[in-house]
Write a protein that holds these residues in place. Structure first.
Motif, PDB file in Angstrom:
ATOM      1  N   VAL A  88       0.834  -1.203   0.000  1.00 36.59           N
ATOM      2  CA  VAL A  88       0.000   0.000   0.000  1.00 36.59           C
ATOM      3  C   VAL A  88       0.872   1.258   0.000  1.00 36.59           C
ATOM      4  O   VAL A  88       1.696   1.444   0.885  1.00 36.59           O
ATOM      5  CB  VAL A  88      -0.932   0.011   1.233  1.00 36.59           C
ATOM      6  CG1 VAL A  88      -1.755   1.294   1.272  1.00 36.59           C
ATOM      7  CG2 VAL A  88      -1.838  -1.213   1.232  1.00 36.59           C
ATOM      8  N   GLY A  89       0.686   2.114  -1.016  1.00 34.53           N
ATOM      9  CA  GLY A  89       1.490   3.319  -1.120  1.00 34.53           C
ATOM     10  C   GLY A  89       2.876   3.018  -1.643  1.00 34.53           C
ATOM     11  O   GLY A  89       3.870   3.528  -1.132  1.00 34.53           O
ATOM     12  N   THR A  90       2.940   2.231  -2.707  1.00 35.30           N
ATOM     13  CA  THR A  90       4.225   1.736  -3.216  1.00 35.30           C
ATOM     14  C   THR A  90       5.138   2.841  -3.726  1.00 35.30           C
ATOM     15  O   THR A  90       6.336   2.644  -3.862  1.00 35.30           O
ATOM     16  CB  THR A  90       3.997   0.681  -4.312  1.00 35.30           C
ATOM     17  OG1 THR A  90       5.204  -0.059  -4.532  1.00 35.30           O
ATOM     18  CG2 THR A  90       3.552   1.325  -5.618  1.00 35.30           C
ATOM     19  N   GLY A  91       4.590   4.035  -4.006  1.00 35.94           N
ATOM     20  CA  GLY A  91       5.428   5.120  -4.503  1.00 35.94           C
ATOM     21  C   GLY A  91       6.011   4.772  -5.862  1.00 35.94           C
ATOM     22  O   GLY A  91       5.292   4.436  -6.804  1.00 35.94           O
ATOM     23  N   THR A  92       7.338   4.801  -5.979  1.00 40.57           N
ATOM     24  CA  THR A  92       7.999   4.491  -7.246  1.00 40.57           C
ATOM     25  C   THR A  92       8.252   3.000  -7.430  1.00 40.57           C
ATOM     26  O   THR A  92       8.855   2.587  -8.417  1.00 40.57           O
ATOM     27  CB  THR A  92       9.338   5.236  -7.347  1.00 40.57           C
ATOM     28  OG1 THR A  92      10.126   4.938  -6.187  1.00 40.57           O
ATOM     29  CG2 THR A  92       9.120   6.748  -7.443  1.00 40.57           C
ATOM     30  N   GLY A  93       7.799   2.179  -6.467  1.00 42.37           N
ATOM     31  CA  GLY A  93       7.848   0.730  -6.646  1.00 42.37           C
ATOM     32  C   GLY A  93       9.020   0.013  -6.008  1.00 42.37           C
ATOM     33  O   GLY A  93       9.130  -1.208  -6.131  1.00 42.37           O
ATOM     34  N   TYR A  94       9.887   0.742  -5.299  1.00 37.84           N
ATOM     35  CA  TYR A  94      11.043   0.075  -4.674  1.00 37.84           C
ATOM     36  C   TYR A  94      10.608  -1.026  -3.717  1.00 37.84           C
ATOM     37  O   TYR A  94      11.122  -2.146  -3.761  1.00 37.84           O
ATOM     38  CB  TYR A  94      11.892   1.114  -3.942  1.00 37.84           C
ATOM     39  CG  TYR A  94      13.049   0.539  -3.151  1.00 37.84           C
ATOM     40  CD1 TYR A  94      14.118  -0.083  -3.787  1.00 37.84           C
ATOM     41  CD2 TYR A  94      13.086   0.633  -1.753  1.00 37.84           C
ATOM     42  CE1 TYR A  94      15.185  -0.607  -3.063  1.00 37.84           C
ATOM     43  CE2 TYR A  94      14.154   0.123  -1.029  1.00 37.84           C
ATOM     44  CZ  TYR A  94      15.195  -0.487  -1.690  1.00 37.84           C
ATOM     45  OH  TYR A  94      16.252  -1.007  -0.970  1.00 37.84           O
ATOM     46  N   SER A  95       9.650  -0.711  -2.871  1.00 37.98           N
ATOM     47  CA  SER A  95       9.189  -1.704  -1.889  1.00 37.98           C
ATOM     48  C   SER A  95       8.584  -2.919  -2.578  1.00 37.98           C
ATOM     49  O   SER A  95       8.807  -4.068  -2.161  1.00 37.98           O
ATOM     50  CB  SER A  95       8.176  -1.079  -0.934  1.00 37.98           C
ATOM     51  OG  SER A  95       7.131  -0.441  -1.657  1.00 37.98           O
ATOM     52  N   ALA A  96       7.828  -2.699  -3.659  1.00 30.13           N
ATOM     53  CA  ALA A  96       7.221  -3.825  -4.376  1.00 30.13           C
ATOM     54  C   ALA A  96       8.286  -4.709  -5.008  1.00 30.13           C
ATOM     55  O   ALA A  96       8.145  -5.941  -5.046  1.00 30.13           O
ATOM     56  CB  ALA A  96       6.250  -3.312  -5.437  1.00 30.13           C
ATOM     57  N   ALA A  97       9.359  -4.091  -5.517  1.00 35.61           N
ATOM     58  CA  ALA A  97      10.444  -4.878  -6.101  1.00 35.61           C
ATOM     59  C   ALA A  97      11.145  -5.718  -5.030  1.00 35.61           C
ATOM     60  O   ALA A  97      11.507  -6.875  -5.274  1.00 35.61           O
ATOM     61  CB  ALA A  97      11.444  -3.954  -6.788  1.00 35.61           C
ATOM     62  N   ILE A  98      11.325  -5.132  -3.835  1.00 39.23           N
ATOM     63  CA  ILE A  98      11.905  -5.886  -2.716  1.00 39.23           C
ATOM     64  C   ILE A  98      10.992  -7.051  -2.350  1.00 39.23           C
ATOM     65  O   ILE A  98      11.426  -8.205  -2.240  1.00 39.23           O
ATOM     66  CB  ILE A  98      12.105  -4.970  -1.489  1.00 39.23           C
ATOM     67  CG1 ILE A  98      13.193  -3.930  -1.743  1.00 39.23           C
ATOM     68  CG2 ILE A  98      12.396  -5.793  -0.236  1.00 39.23           C
ATOM     69  CD1 ILE A  98      14.603  -4.407  -1.569  1.00 39.23           C
ATOM     70  N   LEU A 107       0.744  -7.090  -5.257  1.00 37.83           N
ATOM     71  CA  LEU A 107      -0.166  -6.092  -5.825  1.00 37.83           C
ATOM     72  C   LEU A 107       0.244  -4.757  -5.223  1.00 37.83           C
ATOM     73  O   LEU A 107       0.122  -4.547  -4.021  1.00 37.83           O
ATOM     74  CB  LEU A 107      -1.608  -6.457  -5.451  1.00 37.83           C
ATOM     75  CG  LEU A 107      -2.741  -6.033  -6.381  1.00 37.83           C
ATOM     76  CD1 LEU A 107      -2.900  -4.546  -6.455  1.00 37.83           C
ATOM     77  CD2 LEU A 107      -2.571  -6.626  -7.759  1.00 37.83           C
ATOM     78  N   ALA A 108       0.794  -3.862  -6.054  1.00 35.03           N
ATOM     79  CA  ALA A 108       1.337  -2.590  -5.580  1.00 35.03           C
ATOM     80  C   ALA A 108       0.300  -1.498  -5.797  1.00 35.03           C
ATOM     81  O   ALA A 108       0.017  -1.130  -6.933  1.00 35.03           O
ATOM     82  CB  ALA A 108       2.631  -2.265  -6.310  1.00 35.03           C
ATOM     83  N   LEU A 109      -0.262  -0.984  -4.715  1.00 36.08           N
ATOM     84  CA  LEU A 109      -1.325   0.016  -4.777  1.00 36.08           C
ATOM     85  C   LEU A 109      -0.744   1.409  -4.610  1.00 36.08           C
ATOM     86  O   LEU A 109       0.003   1.672  -3.665  1.00 36.08           O
ATOM     87  CB  LEU A 109      -2.359  -0.260  -3.676  1.00 36.08           C
ATOM     88  CG  LEU A 109      -3.490   0.759  -3.513  1.00 36.08           C
ATOM     89  CD1 LEU A 109      -4.358   0.839  -4.768  1.00 36.08           C
ATOM     90  CD2 LEU A 109      -4.343   0.393  -2.294  1.00 36.08           C
ATOM     91  N   GLU A 110      -1.104   2.312  -5.539  1.00 40.77           N
ATOM     92  CA  GLU A 110      -0.623   3.686  -5.487  1.00 40.77           C
ATOM     93  C   GLU A 110      -1.757   4.625  -5.878  1.00 40.77           C
ATOM     94  O   GLU A 110      -2.506   4.352  -6.812  1.00 40.77           O
ATOM     95  CB  GLU A 110       0.580   3.867  -6.433  1.00 40.77           C
ATOM     96  CG  GLU A 110       1.146   5.260  -6.481  1.00 40.77           C
ATOM     97  CD  GLU A 110       1.399   5.857  -5.109  1.00 40.77           C
ATOM     98  OE1 GLU A 110       0.846   6.940  -4.843  1.00 40.77           O
ATOM     99  OE2 GLU A 110       2.113   5.240  -4.293  1.00 40.77           O
ATOM    100  N   PRO A 137      -7.434   4.776  -4.206  1.00 46.81           N
ATOM    101  CA  PRO A 137      -7.223   5.336  -2.862  1.00 46.81           C
ATOM    102  C   PRO A 137      -6.592   4.304  -1.935  1.00 46.81           C
ATOM    103  O   PRO A 137      -7.015   3.145  -1.894  1.00 46.81           O
ATOM    104  CB  PRO A 137      -8.639   5.719  -2.415  1.00 46.81           C
ATOM    105  CG  PRO A 137      -9.556   4.905  -3.272  1.00 46.81           C
ATOM    106  CD  PRO A 137      -8.855   4.700  -4.571  1.00 46.81           C
ATOM    107  N   LEU A 138      -5.580   4.739  -1.203  1.00 45.06           N
ATOM    108  CA  LEU A 138      -4.813   3.808  -0.369  1.00 45.06           C
ATOM    109  C   LEU A 138      -5.654   3.224   0.754  1.00 45.06           C
ATOM    110  O   LEU A 138      -5.491   2.059   1.126  1.00 45.06           O
ATOM    111  CB  LEU A 138      -3.582   4.516   0.199  1.00 45.06           C
ATOM    112  CG  LEU A 138      -2.649   5.163  -0.833  1.00 45.06           C
ATOM    113  CD1 LEU A 138      -1.424   5.746  -0.128  1.00 45.06           C
ATOM    114  CD2 LEU A 138      -2.249   4.188  -1.918  1.00 45.06           C
ATOM    115  N   SER A 139      -6.567   4.024   1.300  1.00 46.51           N
ATOM    116  CA  SER A 139      -7.355   3.561   2.450  1.00 46.51           C
ATOM    117  C   SER A 139      -8.326   2.448   2.082  1.00 46.51           C
ATOM    118  O   SER A 139      -8.803   1.723   2.957  1.00 46.51           O
ATOM    119  CB  SER A 139      -8.130   4.729   3.059  1.00 46.51           C
ATOM    120  OG  SER A 139      -9.019   5.288   2.107  1.00 46.51           O
ATOM    121  N   ALA A 140      -8.619   2.296   0.782  1.00 45.81           N
ATOM    122  CA  ALA A 140      -9.592   1.287   0.346  1.00 45.81           C
ATOM    123  C   ALA A 140      -8.957  -0.067   0.077  1.00 45.81           C
ATOM    124  O   ALA A 140      -9.654  -1.070  -0.056  1.00 45.81           O
ATOM    125  CB  ALA A 140     -10.317   1.770  -0.915  1.00 45.81           C
ATOM    126  N   GLY A 141      -7.625  -0.106  -0.011  1.00 44.71           N
ATOM    127  CA  GLY A 141      -6.989  -1.356  -0.383  1.00 44.71           C
ATOM    128  C   GLY A 141      -7.361  -1.750  -1.799  1.00 44.71           C
ATOM    129  O   GLY A 141      -7.684  -0.908  -2.634  1.00 44.71           O
TER     130      GLY A 141
END
Length: 221
Positions: A88-98, A107-110, A137-141
């Motif tokens: 949730v809130g992956t931004g530029t995707g670094y966390s999703a890549a990790i 599933l990277a939500l932004e 929206p991030l709060s909705a998942g």
């Protein structure tokens, strides 16, 4: 501009100086931070400081989590190779890549269209093929792909939205930084057992509040 070898050395220093000494005991998490180039997920002007022990701004009021905080959250989430994870809130995707190196599917939500596009581009460039970026929206998942074994929130929340907790599978874990209106921020782990969710404090942590996850103002007459 630093040479590729200099970025690799900075990444190793980040892991040895920030992650290994800070109670990150899962070797798979350590290996993921060694493998993913954080410098590819920050603005060009900030690539030289991509591996410092601070949050990195990637858009207005948006940041990549401090590496140590993200690593400790993932260590506590105990991501398994078969898990489906909502980032949730992956931004530029670094966390999703990790996380993609730890889980079966991410599933990277932004919520920000520009950041979502950057995340898609960065992950395609690096060949991350088990993560998909969606916008909302991030709060909705993202209930349509749930439930999730793990949910990781890439920033602070005033309180965890009920929608995210509802999208946890049985035995599922959610990790985030909770930042009350007054007081110290703390990393917390929530787990669903027998249909009920319980939470506990992991460690003190600071992070910027994510859009839509700030404290709701009290209604005033």
């Amino acid at each position: 501009m630093m040479a590729p070898s200099e970025y690799s050395a900075a990444r190793l220093n980040m892991v040895d100086g920030q992650i290994r000494p800070n109670k990150v005991t899962d070797q798979r998490v350590v290996d993921a931070f060694l493998a993913v180039p954080r410098d590819q997920f920050v603005p060009d002007t900030l690539r030289g400081v991509a591996y410092v022990d601070k949050s990195i701004p990637v858009a207005k009021n948006r940041f990549l989590l401090e590496p140590m905080v993200l690593a400790r959250l993932l260590n506590e989430a105990k991501v398994e190779p078969t898990d489906i994870v909502l980032d949730v809130g992956t931004g530029t995707g670094y966390s999703a890549a990790i996380i993609g190196r730890l889980a079966a599917t991410v599933l990277a939500l932004e919520s920000d269209a520009g950041l979502a596009a950057q995340a898609n581009h960065a992950m395609q460039t690096l060949g991350v093929d088990n993560a998909a970026v969606v916008q909302g929206p991030l709060s909705a998942g993202w209930a349509k792909q749930g439930p999730y074994n793990v949910i990781v929130v890439q920033g602070a929340v005033a309180a965890v939205p009920p929608a995210l907790l509802e999208q946890l599978a049985e035995g599922g874990r959610l990790v985030t930084v909770v930042l009350p209106e007054s007081g110290q921020g703390v990393a917390r782990l929530y787990q669903k057992t027998g249909g009920a969710v319980s939470g506990r404090v992991l460690f003190d942590a600071s992070a910027a509040l994510l859009p839509g996850l700030e404290a709701k103002p009290d209604f005033q007459f």
